[in-house]
Design a protein around this motif. Structure first.
Motif, mmCIF file in Angstrom:
data_model
loop_
_atom_site.group_PDB
_atom_site.id
_atom_site.type_symbol
_atom_site.label_atom_id
_atom_site.label_comp_id
_atom_site.label_asym_id
_atom_site.label_seq_id
_atom_site.Cartn_x
_atom_site.Cartn_y
_atom_site.Cartn_z
ATOM 1 N N TYR A 199 -42.474 -11.805 -46.228
ATOM 2 C CA TYR A 199 -42.900 -10.288 -46.161
ATOM 3 C C TYR A 199 -41.925 -9.612 -45.062
ATOM 4 N N TRP A 239 -43.921 -1.597 -56.017
ATOM 5 C CA TRP A 239 -44.792 -2.836 -56.416
ATOM 6 C C TRP A 239 -44.477 -3.778 -55.549
ATOM 7 N N GLN A 260 -46.651 -3.503 -52.353
ATOM 8 C CA GLN A 260 -47.950 -3.789 -52.625
ATOM 9 C C GLN A 260 -48.437 -5.040 -52.633
ATOM 10 N N VAL A 261 -47.574 -5.755 -53.379
ATOM 11 C CA VAL A 261 -47.941 -7.136 -53.597
ATOM 12 C C VAL A 261 -47.912 -8.075 -52.344
ATOM 13 N N GLU A 306 -48.283 -6.703 -49.224
ATOM 14 C CA GLU A 306 -49.227 -6.089 -48.565
ATOM 15 C C GLU A 306 -50.748 -6.965 -48.816
ATOM 16 N N GLN A 307 -50.972 -6.947 -50.092
ATOM 17 C CA GLN A 307 -52.172 -7.625 -50.759
ATOM 18 C C GLN A 307 -52.175 -9.132 -50.435
ATOM 19 N N ARG A 308 -51.091 -9.768 -50.318
ATOM 20 C CA ARG A 308 -50.746 -11.271 -50.183
ATOM 21 C C ARG A 308 -51.305 -11.367 -48.434
ATOM 22 N N SER A 330 -52.989 -9.428 -46.645
ATOM 23 C CA SER A 330 -54.333 -9.104 -46.495
ATOM 24 C C SER A 330 -55.344 -10.254 -46.739
ATOM 25 N N VAL A 331 -55.207 -10.839 -47.993
ATOM 26 C CA VAL A 331 -55.859 -12.033 -48.562
ATOM 27 C C VAL A 331 -55.749 -13.216 -47.688
ATOM 28 N N VAL A 380 -60.311 -8.945 -49.364
ATOM 29 C CA VAL A 380 -59.616 -8.517 -50.720
ATOM 30 C C VAL A 380 -59.510 -6.964 -50.929
ATOM 31 N N LEU A 381 -58.525 -6.297 -51.261
ATOM 32 C CA LEU A 381 -58.415 -5.189 -51.402
ATOM 33 C C LEU A 381 -58.992 -4.596 -52.907
ATOM 34 N N SER A 382 -59.575 -3.630 -53.057
ATOM 35 C CA SER A 382 -60.150 -3.144 -54.120
ATOM 36 C C SER A 382 -59.471 -2.026 -54.875
#
Length: 185
Positions: free
Chosen positions: A135, A166, A169-170, A172-174, A176-177, A183-185
């Motif tokens: 990242y 995209w 976003q992926v 950022e989600q990784r 976060s998790v 977990v992002l909603s």
């Protein structure tokens, strides 16, 4: 671990087989007549238990030895309250086996939590550090190559912009998790 589970399963099968053999004929411990006799004259109150059939569940058959003599026997027996009780050893045995099974599963889960989960967490932590470094690399590339302006709105630029968004976003989600455990909603 598989060997332990196999031994545990064979132990429970052995218990079930043993309980089946002992309860094929009506177990004398499963039936009883209980007579509760209150105090009478100089005789203290007492509880009597005997393994007798339902038809013999009365004071004359259960109260042995009879604490009173002669004409007082009938008066004493009228004061006694006799109840026929029957229980199922099979149900008791099955309940105990289920209880022990649940206890065993909880014990195995505790072993898993104390021994295996820390090792798995270390592996995931290393994985999240790798993703974080990816990242950071992507972020530095995005900072050096700004996104093209909206004035040139060709289809290729739109696709490239959408793909870049995209990817961000992926990532950022990784992050976060794996790092914040959210977990992002």
């Amino acid at each position: 671990m598989a060997r332990f589970l196999e031994q545990l399963f064979s132990f429970f099968c052995f218990l079930l087989l043993l309980s089946k053999q002992t309860t094929d004929a009506k177990n004398s411990d499963d039936i009883r007549c209980k007579c509760i006799c209150p105090p009478y004259k100089n005789v203290p109150g007492q509880i009597y238990n005997q393994n007798v059939s339902l038809k013999d569940c009365n004071c004359l058959h259960v109260v042995v030895p009879m604490p009173v003599d002669g004409k007082d026997v009938e008066a004493y027996c009228l004061r006694c309250e006799c109840k026929y009780e029957e229980r199922s050893s099979e149900i008791i045995m099955a309940t105990i086996i289920i209880y022990l099974s649940i206890l065993g599963l909880l014990l195995l889960y505790m072993v898993y939590l104390t021994l295996l989960e820390p090792a798995l967490k270390r592996r995931l932590f290393r994985h999240s550090q790798l993703i974080q470094s990816e990242y950071d690399d992507q972020q530095s590339i995005a900072d050096t190559h700004p996104v093209p302006s909206r004035s040139r709105s060709t289809v290729l630029n739109k696709v490239e912009n959408a793909q870049q968004r995209w990817r961000m976003q992926v990532l950022e989600q990784r992050r976060s998790v794996f790092d914040r455990h959210v977990v992002l909603s």
